[in-house]
Enzyme design. Structure first.
Site, PDB file in Angstrom:
ATOM      1  N   CYS A  72      38.049  36.732  35.234  1.00 28.73           N
ATOM      2  CA  CYS A  72      38.768  36.590  36.514  1.00 28.73           C
ATOM      3  C   CYS A  72      39.829  37.667  36.717  1.00 28.73           C
ATOM      4  O   CYS A  72      39.849  38.342  37.748  1.00 28.73           O
ATOM      5  CB  CYS A  72      39.363  35.190  36.648  1.00 28.73           C
ATOM      6  SG  CYS A  72      40.697  34.779  35.511  1.00 28.73           S
ATOM      7  N   HIS A 122      43.819  30.960  36.174  1.00 33.98           N
ATOM      8  CA  HIS A 122      42.709  31.610  36.878  1.00 33.98           C
ATOM      9  C   HIS A 122      43.260  32.357  38.087  1.00 33.98           C
ATOM     10  O   HIS A 122      44.280  31.973  38.660  1.00 33.98           O
ATOM     11  CB  HIS A 122      41.696  30.557  37.343  1.00 33.98           C
ATOM     12  CG  HIS A 122      40.443  31.134  37.933  1.00 33.98           C
ATOM     13  ND1 HIS A 122      39.559  31.915  37.211  1.00 33.98           N
ATOM     14  CD2 HIS A 122      39.931  31.053  39.194  1.00 33.98           C
ATOM     15  CE1 HIS A 122      38.552  32.269  38.008  1.00 33.98           C
ATOM     16  NE2 HIS A 122      38.756  31.763  39.210  1.00 33.98           N
ATOM     17  N   HIS A 134      35.937  35.719  43.128  1.00 33.70           N
ATOM     18  CA  HIS A 134      36.399  35.560  41.750  1.00 33.70           C
ATOM     19  C   HIS A 134      35.228  35.603  40.789  1.00 33.70           C
ATOM     20  O   HIS A 134      34.069  35.561  41.188  1.00 33.70           O
ATOM     21  CB  HIS A 134      37.205  34.257  41.601  1.00 33.70           C
ATOM     22  CG  HIS A 134      36.381  33.007  41.734  1.00 33.70           C
ATOM     23  ND1 HIS A 134      36.569  31.913  40.930  1.00 33.70           N
ATOM     24  CD2 HIS A 134      35.378  32.655  42.572  1.00 33.70           C
ATOM     25  CE1 HIS A 134      35.731  30.951  41.268  1.00 33.70           C
ATOM     26  NE2 HIS A 134      34.999  31.389  42.265  1.00 33.70           N
TER      27      HIS A 134
END
Length: 158
Positions: A72, A122, A134
């Protein structure tokens, strides 16, 4: 009057006062045609968003920051690097470096940070309409998804 006498009158009295007032309150004077800080930030954000979208389908790999595999924060780091901005490596470090903004102020290209217990775990790039680009997890790939949690922070890359 000669041309030399007209030069000082090019800056009107009102213009001089406005410029001095702006300078006195800490404003920035820009040369005609120069991009403002906000315009420059928008340009970088749009470029980063475009780069992230161009990586659609690239496989997730923990610790990877491109150009063909990403985790990510590796995706956000790579996208912003291509846009001329540097970010640190992890999602938490990226959150710490961005200018924190409200959900109502978010714009395309801003970073979306998912958190739990005060810890950022994240990150993705805001694509508009409640969606992010993402690279979510092992076995997945770079993709466009709806923001699935209300536990998010937003950050703008400076």
């Amino acid at each position: 009057m000669t041309a030399q006498m007209h030069v000082p009158s090019l800056l009107s009295r009102a213009g001089a006062v406005s410029a001095l007032t702006l300078a006195a309150v800490g404003g920035t004077l820009l040369a005609p045609g120069a991009a403002s800080e906000a315009q420059a930030a928008t340009t970088h954000a749009n470029k980063a968003l475009s780069v992230a979208a161009s990586k659609k389908g690239a496989p997730y790999r923990y610790g990877s920051s491109g150009p063909s595999r990403f985790d990510c924060s590796g995706l956000t780091l790579y996208a912003y690097k291509q846009a001329g901005k540097s970010l640190p490596r992890t999602a938490q470090q990226q959150y710490n470096k961005t200018r924190h903004i409200s959900a109502s102020s978010r714009q395309q290209g801003d970073l979306v940070f998912f958190h739990s217990g005060g810890r950022v775990y994240h990150v993705g790039i805001y694509a508009g309409s409640g969606k992010i680009w993402h690279s979510p997890k092992t076995g997945s790939w770079v993709k466009l998804d709806k923001i699935w949690s209300s536990k998010v922070y937003y950050g703008r890359v400076r």
